[in-house]
Design a protein around this motif. Structure first.
Motif, PDB file in Angstrom:
ATOM      1  N   VAL A 145     -26.131   5.533  -8.033  1.00 48.76           N
ATOM      2  CA  VAL A 145     -26.144   5.398  -6.573  1.00 48.76           C
ATOM      3  C   VAL A 145     -25.732   3.987  -6.209  1.00 48.76           C
ATOM      4  N   VAL A 146     -25.368   3.831  -4.948  1.00 50.45           N
ATOM      5  CA  VAL A 146     -25.039   2.521  -4.416  1.00 50.45           C
ATOM      6  C   VAL A 146     -26.320   1.865  -3.929  1.00 50.45           C
ATOM      7  N   LYS A 147     -26.487   0.610  -4.248  1.00 50.87           N
ATOM      8  CA  LYS A 147     -27.708  -0.088  -3.877  1.00 50.87           C
ATOM      9  C   LYS A 147     -27.590  -0.681  -2.484  1.00 50.87           C
ATOM     10  N   GLY A 148     -28.550  -0.329  -1.617  1.00 46.62           N
ATOM     11  CA  GLY A 148     -28.617  -0.919  -0.281  1.00 46.62           C
ATOM     12  C   GLY A 148     -27.356  -0.703   0.523  1.00 46.62           C
ATOM     13  N   ASN A 149     -26.910  -1.777   1.204  1.00 47.38           N
ATOM     14  CA  ASN A 149     -25.724  -1.686   2.054  1.00 47.38           C
ATOM     15  C   ASN A 149     -24.497  -2.227   1.328  1.00 47.38           C
ATOM     16  N   PHE A 150     -24.375  -1.877   0.083  1.00 48.43           N
ATOM     17  CA  PHE A 150     -23.250  -2.298  -0.750  1.00 48.43           C
ATOM     18  C   PHE A 150     -21.935  -1.983  -0.046  1.00 48.43           C
ATOM     19  N   ARG A 151     -21.050  -2.959   0.063  1.00 49.20           N
ATOM     20  CA  ARG A 151     -19.749  -2.761   0.692  1.00 49.20           C
ATOM     21  C   ARG A 151     -18.704  -3.591  -0.028  1.00 49.20           C
ATOM     22  N   ILE A 152     -17.451  -3.103   0.011  1.00 54.87           N
ATOM     23  CA  ILE A 152     -16.336  -3.885  -0.507  1.00 54.87           C
ATOM     24  C   ILE A 152     -15.884  -4.824   0.596  1.00 54.87           C
ATOM     25  N   LYS A 153     -15.856  -6.094   0.317  1.00 55.16           N
ATOM     26  CA  LYS A 153     -15.525  -7.087   1.330  1.00 55.16           C
ATOM     27  C   LYS A 153     -14.158  -6.816   1.951  1.00 55.16           C
ATOM     28  N   GLY A 154     -14.113  -6.799   3.276  1.00 54.61           N
ATOM     29  CA  GLY A 154     -12.853  -6.666   3.987  1.00 54.61           C
ATOM     30  C   GLY A 154     -12.399  -5.236   4.225  1.00 54.61           C
ATOM     31  N   ILE A 155     -13.116  -4.242   3.720  1.00 53.89           N
ATOM     32  CA  ILE A 155     -12.723  -2.851   3.914  1.00 53.89           C
ATOM     33  C   ILE A 155     -13.861  -2.111   4.602  1.00 53.89           C
ATOM     34  N   ARG A 156     -13.599  -1.613   5.795  1.00 51.67           N
ATOM     35  CA  ARG A 156     -14.620  -0.868   6.529  1.00 51.67           C
ATOM     36  C   ARG A 156     -14.361   0.622   6.340  1.00 51.67           C
ATOM     37  N   THR A 157     -15.136   1.249   5.489  1.00 55.76           N
ATOM     38  CA  THR A 157     -14.940   2.655   5.199  1.00 55.76           C
ATOM     39  C   THR A 157     -16.283   3.366   5.150  1.00 55.76           C
ATOM     40  N   THR A 158     -16.217   4.694   5.193  1.00 57.25           N
ATOM     41  CA  THR A 158     -17.432   5.488   5.115  1.00 57.25           C
ATOM     42  C   THR A 158     -17.973   5.553   3.692  1.00 57.25           C
ATOM     43  N   ASN A 159     -17.122   5.272   2.713  1.00 51.46           N
ATOM     44  CA  ASN A 159     -17.559   5.300   1.315  1.00 51.46           C
ATOM     45  C   ASN A 159     -17.081   4.045   0.588  1.00 51.46           C
ATOM     46  N   PRO A 160     -17.986   3.202   0.150  1.00 58.03           N
ATOM     47  CA  PRO A 160     -17.585   1.970  -0.537  1.00 58.03           C
ATOM     48  C   PRO A 160     -17.072   2.200  -1.947  1.00 58.03           C
ATOM     49  N   VAL A 161     -17.381   3.352  -2.520  1.00 52.76           N
ATOM     50  CA  VAL A 161     -16.977   3.682  -3.886  1.00 52.76           C
ATOM     51  C   VAL A 161     -16.279   5.034  -3.857  1.00 52.76           C
ATOM     52  N   ALA A 162     -15.209   5.173  -4.645  1.00 50.42           N
ATOM     53  CA  ALA A 162     -14.437   6.417  -4.648  1.00 50.42           C
ATOM     54  C   ALA A 162     -14.202   6.893  -6.070  1.00 50.42           C
ATOM     55  N   VAL A 163     -13.877   8.168  -6.206  1.00 49.99           N
ATOM     56  CA  VAL A 163     -13.494   8.698  -7.509  1.00 49.99           C
ATOM     57  C   VAL A 163     -12.248   7.944  -7.992  1.00 49.99           C
TER      58      VAL A 163
END
Length: 316
Positions: A28-46
């Protein structure tokens, strides 16, 4: 010590990762994990390569880092007007499955998908499925579709996942590649994957007789190994393809035939809509650019000019 792994399944609330020894780990993703500079509904993808923490008492790992991506492809999230959804990452090819009947895929949808692949520097190709359902009078339409996209430079495969027609050529093309599979609901993606990966037995759905549309049978993205080498990423069917990160003055870059003609326009900032000396409009009048492609260009141009497309960072 963190371990590296490959994300092979995304269910929305959790992920499955394959580690170096071939085992699978739920994470799972921990907390509000995000990729810097990318605003998306899913921070991690297949397709993402990630680092995982040691598992907790429940055996679930935390994703602590997403390693730098070679590329990724996104579309506008269907339920959030100002957010995007990463479809897949680190892919060699984006393959769009389309059908000419039961249901019919619109050229606008096809062109938006192809333009997005162009924008993100990803090779794209088109698979026209369900050729077994076409009537004799549809042969000319099929030839026109093939010609339209092949003349631009796209690979086009005509197949029937039911009869097996064309599957050998497609399987050969997919060999040793990581390929995203996308398309409208009902075009037969799951049936096609079942044919390419014997024994997988993905659930398939029926087409609505009333509306000639498909129902969602794939509810999350998942990567499967191809028997001849390579991987294919199955994704849920989509009804629309909203573009993101397009600037009005660069939309023509993502339509190869329009961009090629634009070099001959009188003005360097030509929008190809009304300007005198526009080589694109001349080519359109002379039928060297298809009207359907030009209309798709206009639809994206209108969307960008209305400010509906927010800025997201493309991969470096």
């Amino acid at each position: 010590m963190n371990k590296k792994a490959l994300i092979i399944r995304n269910t929305g609330s959790s992920y499955t990762a394959r580690t170096a020894d071939g085992s699978e780990a739920r994470c799972v993703v921990k907390g509000n994990f995000r990729i810097k500079g990318i605003r998306t509904t899913n921070p991690v993808a297949v397709g993402d390569e990630v680092e995982l923490s040691e598992p907790g008492p429940n055996g679930i790992f935390f994703i602590t880092k997403v390693l730098p991506r070679c590329n990724y492809i996104i579309r506008r999230a269907s339920n959030l007007s100002k957010a995007a959804h990463i479809i897949a990452a680190n892919i060699d090819c984006a393959l769009l499955v389309a059908t000419l009947a039961h249901p019919a895929t619109s050229t606008t949808f096809i062109d938006r998908f192809l333009a997005t692949a162009e924008a993100y520097g990803i090779k794209a190709c088109l698979v026209i499925n369900k050729t077994d359902l076409l009537e004799d009078e549809d042969a000319e339409l099929l030839q026109a579709f093939e010609y339209l996209y092949r003349i631009i430079g796209y690979d086009v495969f005509t197949v029937s996942a039911v009869t097996g027609q064309g599957l050998d050529a497609l399987a050969s093309f997919l060999k040793d590649k990581t390929t995203l599979l996308s398309g409208n609901s009902g075009v037969g993606k799951s049936t096609l994957i079942n044919a390419l990966v014997p024994g997988l037995d993905l659930r398939t759905g029926e087409i609505s007789a009333a509306h000639d549309t498909g129902m969602h049978t794939t509810t999350f993205s998942e990567m499967f190994d191809l028997p001849g080498g390579g991987e294919i990423i199955d994704t849920p069917g989509v009804r629309g393809f909203g573009v993101v990160e397009f600037e009005a003055d660069e939309v023509d870059h993502y339509f190869p035939e329009i961009f090629a003609e634009s070099h001959n326009c009188r003005f360097g900032n030509c929008s190809h809509t009304h300007e005198p000396g526009c080589a694109v409009l001349k080519a359109l009048d002379e039928h060297r650019i298809a009207a359907s492609r030009y209309n798709s260009y206009l639809s994206i141009l209108e969307e960008t000019n209305e400010g509906k497309t927010d800025k997201y960072r493309k991969p470096e």
